[in-house]
Design a protein around this motif. Structure first.
Motif, PDB file in Angstrom:
ATOM      1  N   ARG A 279      -7.538  -8.906  12.293  1.00  5.98           N
ATOM      2  CA  ARG A 279      -8.956  -8.526  12.272  1.00  5.98           C
ATOM      3  C   ARG A 279      -9.855  -9.543  11.583  1.00  5.98           C
TER       4      ARG A 279
ATOM      5  N   GLN B 151       0.835  -1.215   0.000  1.00  2.44           N
ATOM      6  CA  GLN B 151       0.000   0.000   0.000  1.00  2.44           C
ATOM      7  C   GLN B 151       0.870   1.266   0.000  1.00  2.44           C
TER       8      GLN B 151
ATOM      9  N   VAL C 162      -8.667   6.695   6.259  1.00  2.00           N
ATOM     10  CA  VAL C 162      -7.455   7.392   6.722  1.00  2.00           C
ATOM     11  C   VAL C 162      -7.485   8.866   6.289  1.00  2.00           C
TER      12      VAL C 162
ATOM     13  N   ARG D 271     -14.483 -10.641  10.386  1.00  2.00           N
ATOM     14  CA  ARG D 271     -14.731 -10.577   8.939  1.00  2.00           C
ATOM     15  C   ARG D 271     -15.179 -11.916   8.367  1.00  2.00           C
TER      16      ARG D 271
HETATM   17  C1  NOJ Z   1      -8.680   1.894   7.809  1.00  2.00           C
HETATM   18  C2  NOJ Z   1      -9.488   0.732   7.365  1.00  2.00           C
HETATM   19  O1  NOJ Z   1     -10.702   0.710   8.086  1.00  2.00           O
HETATM   20  C3  NOJ Z   1      -8.633  -0.488   7.584  1.00  2.00           C
HETATM   21  O2  NOJ Z   1      -9.365  -1.668   7.389  1.00  2.00           O
HETATM   22  C4  NOJ Z   1      -7.443  -0.418   6.679  1.00  2.00           C
HETATM   23  O3  NOJ Z   1      -6.567  -1.487   6.971  1.00  2.00           O
HETATM   24  C5  NOJ Z   1      -6.683   0.890   6.848  1.00  2.00           C
HETATM   25  N1  NOJ Z   1      -7.549   2.017   6.940  1.00  2.00           N
HETATM   26  C6  NOJ Z   1      -5.741   1.125   5.703  1.00  2.00           C
HETATM   27  O4  NOJ Z   1      -6.437   1.421   4.536  1.00  2.00           O
END
Ligand code: NOJ
Ligand code: CA
Length: 576
Positions: free
Chosen positions: A450, A190, A223, A454
């Motif tokens: 997480r 990312q 974000v 899910r």
């Molecule tokens: C917040 C999102 O809710 C989460 O799932 C994700 O890993 C991060 N932002 C990065 O995009």
């Protein structure tokens, strides 16, 4: 005490087309785990279309759809390859249009997730950056730096990514030599965009219009506090940097004031539409700095995660509610409330954990980021190794239902997460080999990740994958899903599903101006407030029954004793 009502509420109209979001009940769908129609084990967009009757029956006002874009799923879809397309495994743009139309026909709005802080490393711009030389315009769309040390083989700084490990990754240059490093605040797949780059800014405006033109009613901005960065030539070590939620906006990349120039531009785009598109910021910032994200010149609404991070505790709840209502009065935005989402341990499980994690065992990330926040980290880790006697599932669910009923009586938007209407607990029993979350892989033995919230939904107790799919689901479902499947809850008037339905439908009927008046109770474990029109919500946070005022009970989160008392861990709505 009455929270002052701003003048806007005097002109309150339930049907106001522009303000539909102010007190909406929004249901979050994590698409890959909702419903699979083509038997590949992955939920898809036609699956959402197929379940529109379920959503309508539930009584929600809007769906917030987590990312459905083409993605290698390095971070559950928050690694986007192409912002203006649908992951072929989830469907096509035509499927998206059909889903939007079906939701709209059912009177349900659609909010999509927008991920502007980073793309995926498979995005065409990132691939172009890798194929282009250092200093090229293609590299300028991301954040590339030369490394430190003799051969540039040390990262430009010691910064840690939110998911653990270095926030810098070294690339191989087109000629095969080890090359520059790029910044990734999240997973290495990312890469962070450079928001000083005009092309990046313009391209997101195109993306917003692309979806708004297709009928999307709003955007959840991922974000939102991370986009603009100020990176000096010499980067300071992590230890010298303030936490993510700094009060002064001096951080090099979190919550900088310049980020609001971007949202001012976005607001102009939103206002090109009738009704204007809404947006809600995911911004983990200091409470005093949330207002700007929620301003009507900006995104218009911002999540507050105060109730989500609070314990099941009357004083904590009251102070969060009071603070947030005062905040929304000041900004003119409506408040947001949330207990569960795809990033945190489900609230029915959080409230059932009988032992707090020992602080020594739990590394607390400097950033205070969502994934590293108290709601997941400590509790999920504890859960992973928790013997059943440390988890009281029934108590957790009773508290969760009480908390949710309280939330649904509050002024502002209520954000719900798929599966909470079934009373789902976190699925702790996922074998390591089947886990998917980068937070798990980048923090071996520290962060369980997480995936537990899910797991694909159980639709019925009989069919394969509990009716989710005709094949193995992409994450394994626990056996106890038999007891909580949606269809099994249909007929039971006392089920969690029917409680949510009744609550959501009454909320619509009772909804009035965004005002709340606290009614003082002698028992500090009891929270009692009234909304205009004589709608009272009373919650007993304690573990002994509490006396109830005289009045007519409309709905309760658990059975009432019938002796004029409110049982522990129970909320009742009354007209008094
Ligand atoms: C917040 C999102 O809710 C989460 O799932 C994700 O890993 C991060 N932002 C990065 O995009
Ligand atoms: Ca599928």
């Amino acid at each position: 005490m009455t929270v002052p009502s701003p003048s806007r509420t005097k002109t309150f109209e339930l049907s106001s087309a522009h303000d539909w979001w102010r007190q909406a009940s929004v249901y979050q769908i994590y698409p890959r785990s909702f419903y699979d129609t083509n038997g590949d084990g992955l939920g898809d967009l036609p699956g959402i279309t197929a379940k529109v009757p379920y959503l309508k029956n539930l009584g929600i006002d809007a769906v917030w759809l987590s990312p459905f874009y083409p993605s290698a799923l390095a971070d559950g879809g928050y690694d986007v390859d192409d912002y203006r397309n649908v992951d072929p495994r989830l469907g096509t743009l035509a499927d998206f249009d059909a889903m939007t139309a079906a939701l709209h026909d059912a009177g349900i709005k659609l909010i999509v997730d927008i991920v502007p802080n980073h793309s995926s490393d498979r995005h065409e711009w990132f691939r172009e950056a890798l194929a282009s030389p250092a200093g090229s315009p293609a590299r300028d769309r991301y954040i590339f730096r030369d490394g430190l040390g003799q051969d540039g083989n040390e990262p430009p700084s010691d910064w840690q990514s939110i998911f653990g490990g270095s926030a810098w990754e070294r690339i191989t240059e087109p000629d095969g030599t080890p090359g520059q490093w790029y910044l990734h605040l999240f997973a290495k797949e990312q890469p962070d965009f450079n928001w000083d780059n005009e092309e990046v800014r313009k391209d997101f405006l195109t993306t917003l219009r692309f979806w708004a033109d297709r009928g999307v009613d709003g955007f959840r901005v991922d974000v939102a506090h991370g986009l603009t960065k100020h990176l000096p030539e010499t980067l300071p070590p992590e230890i010298e940097m303030p936490g993510m939620a700094s009060e002064h906006g001096q951080h090099l990349f979190w919550d900088r004031d310049e980020v609001h120039d971007i949202y001012a531009q976005w607001r102009q785009v939103f206002n090109e539409y009738d009704p204007p598109r809404m947006a809600v910021a995911e911004a983990w910032v200091h409470p005093s700095r949330r207002a700007r994200y929620a301003s009507s010149e900006g995104l218009g609404q911002a999540f507050n995660f105060d109730l989500l991070t609070a314990d099941f505790n009357a004083a904590e709840f009251r102070s969060s509610i009071t603070k947030n209502l005062a905040e929304s009065n000041a900004t003119g935005a409506s408040s947001t409330w949330v207990f569960s989402n795809h990033d945190v341990v489900r609230h029915s499980t959080r409230y059932g954990l009988l032992q707090e994690p020992e602080s020594s065992q739990i590394p607390v990330a400097e950033t205070g980021a969502p994934m590293a926040g108290g709601a997941r980290d400590g509790k999920a880790w504890l859960l992973a190794g928790a013997p059943e006697h440390q988890l009281d599932r029934d108590l957790g669910l009773a508290r969760a239902k009480a908390a949710t009923l309280l939330m649904l009586a509050l002024p502002g938007s209520a954000y719900l997460y798929q599966g909470e209407e079934l009373g789902l607990h976190e699925a702790a029993e996922i074998p390591d080999a089947q886990r998917q979350d980068p937070a798990f892989f980048r923090n071996p033995g520290v962060d369980i990740g997480r995936d537990g919230c899910r797991v694909p939904l159980p639709w019925n107790a009989e069919d394969s994958a509990f009716g989710f799919s005709t094949t193995d689901p992409h994450l394994p479902q626990p056996q106890w899903f038999t007891k909580v499947a949606a269809e099994s809850q249909e007929a039971d008037q006392q089920s969690t599903l029917n409680l949510y339905r009744k609550a959501l439908s009454r909320r619509r009927m009772l909804q009035g101006p965004e005002e709340l008046r606290w009614i003082e109770e002698e028992n500090p474990q009891v929270l009692h407030f009234a909304r205009p029109g004589g709608w009272h919500s009373i919650t007993n946070f304690g573990d002994t029954p509490a006396p109830l005022p005289l009045g007519l009970a409309l709905l309760s989160s658990g059975p009432l004793a019938g002796d004029g008392t409110l049982p522990p861990a129970t909320t009742v709505w009354m007209t008094c």
